[in-house]
Scaffold this motif. Structure first.
Motif, mmCIF file in Angstrom:
data_model
loop_
_atom_site.group_PDB
_atom_site.id
_atom_site.type_symbol
_atom_site.label_atom_id
_atom_site.label_comp_id
_atom_site.label_asym_id
_atom_site.label_seq_id
_atom_site.Cartn_x
_atom_site.Cartn_y
_atom_site.Cartn_z
ATOM 1 N N GLY A 197 -4.677 10.801 17.895
ATOM 2 C CA GLY A 197 -4.870 9.176 18.206
ATOM 3 C C GLY A 197 -4.604 9.308 19.601
ATOM 4 O O GLY A 197 -5.740 8.266 20.015
ATOM 5 N N MET A 198 -3.869 10.172 20.148
ATOM 6 C CA MET A 198 -3.808 9.592 21.205
ATOM 7 C C MET A 198 -5.461 10.009 22.067
ATOM 8 O O MET A 198 -5.649 9.662 23.303
ATOM 9 N N ALA A 199 -5.687 10.713 21.822
ATOM 10 C CA ALA A 199 -7.581 11.351 21.692
ATOM 11 C C ALA A 199 -8.246 10.813 22.057
ATOM 12 O O ALA A 199 -9.542 10.386 22.621
ATOM 13 N N ASP A 200 -8.365 10.236 20.572
ATOM 14 C CA ASP A 200 -9.171 8.935 19.622
ATOM 15 C C ASP A 200 -9.216 8.058 21.041
ATOM 16 O O ASP A 200 -10.872 7.271 21.244
ATOM 17 N N LEU B 27 1.929 1.798 20.987
ATOM 18 C CA LEU B 27 1.377 1.958 21.581
ATOM 19 C C LEU B 27 0.125 2.231 21.478
ATOM 20 O O LEU B 27 -1.172 1.113 21.356
ATOM 21 N N GLN B 28 -0.324 3.300 20.235
ATOM 22 C CA GLN B 28 -1.661 2.869 19.594
ATOM 23 C C GLN B 28 -2.119 2.189 18.656
ATOM 24 O O GLN B 28 -2.788 1.567 18.658
ATOM 25 N N LEU C 35 -8.262 3.334 25.130
ATOM 26 C CA LEU C 35 -7.135 3.308 26.782
ATOM 27 C C LEU C 35 -7.843 3.849 27.578
ATOM 28 O O LEU C 35 -8.900 4.886 27.126
ATOM 29 N N ASP C 36 -8.071 3.431 28.669
ATOM 30 C CA ASP C 36 -8.287 4.300 29.791
ATOM 31 C C ASP C 36 -7.285 5.348 30.698
ATOM 32 O O ASP C 36 -8.010 6.037 31.125
ATOM 33 N N GLU C 37 -6.214 5.826 29.817
ATOM 34 C CA GLU C 37 -5.688 6.798 30.133
ATOM 35 C C GLU C 37 -4.259 7.202 30.134
ATOM 36 O O GLU C 37 -4.000 5.806 28.716
ATOM 37 N N ALA C 38 -3.747 7.966 29.358
ATOM 38 C CA ALA C 38 -2.516 7.800 28.481
ATOM 39 C C ALA C 38 -1.495 7.835 29.207
ATOM 40 O O ALA C 38 -1.389 7.630 30.735
ATOM 41 N N PRO C 39 -0.374 7.335 28.758
ATOM 42 C CA PRO C 39 0.769 6.693 29.581
ATOM 43 C C PRO C 39 1.150 7.336 30.387
ATOM 44 O O PRO C 39 1.606 9.037 29.850
ATOM 45 N N SER C 40 2.474 7.471 31.269
ATOM 46 C CA SER C 40 2.667 8.069 31.667
ATOM 47 C C SER C 40 3.797 8.998 31.685
ATOM 48 O O SER C 40 3.995 10.170 31.826
#
Length: 85
Positions: free
Chosen positions: A16-19, A59-60, A66-71
């Motif tokens: 999901g984050m990669a997408d 978040l997802q 998203l422009d970047e993954a969260p910290s």
């Protein structure tokens, strides 16, 4: 949560984050299954040790892009250096 449930959940979160970041693991895994498969497995294991999986899922759920993954993302650096689709 059992081991397989945790790994399944982590796989969903990594995908999901990669997408949302425009990263496609499928193409890289198809090109080099052994090396890229290890990288994906490492990302899933990193995610499985995250203390904020619920926050990541939220978040997802709220963001299609998203422009970047969260910290707090344990795969932030790796995802930032992956080719974008």
């Amino acid at each position: 949560m059992g081991l397989f449930s945790k790994l399944g959940r982590s796989t969903e979160l990594v995908e999901g984050m990669a997408d949302r970041l425009g990263v496609d693991f499928a193409d890289s895994i198809a090109a080099d299954p052994e090396a890229e498969g290890r990288k994906f497995r490492r990302a899933v294991l990193n995610c499985s040790h995250c203390g904020n999986q619920a926050g990541c899922a939220d978040l997802q759920a709220e963001n299609a892009h998203l422009d970047e993954a969260p910290s707090y993302c344990r795969n932030r650096e790796m995802l930032a250096h992956r080719p974008k689709v």
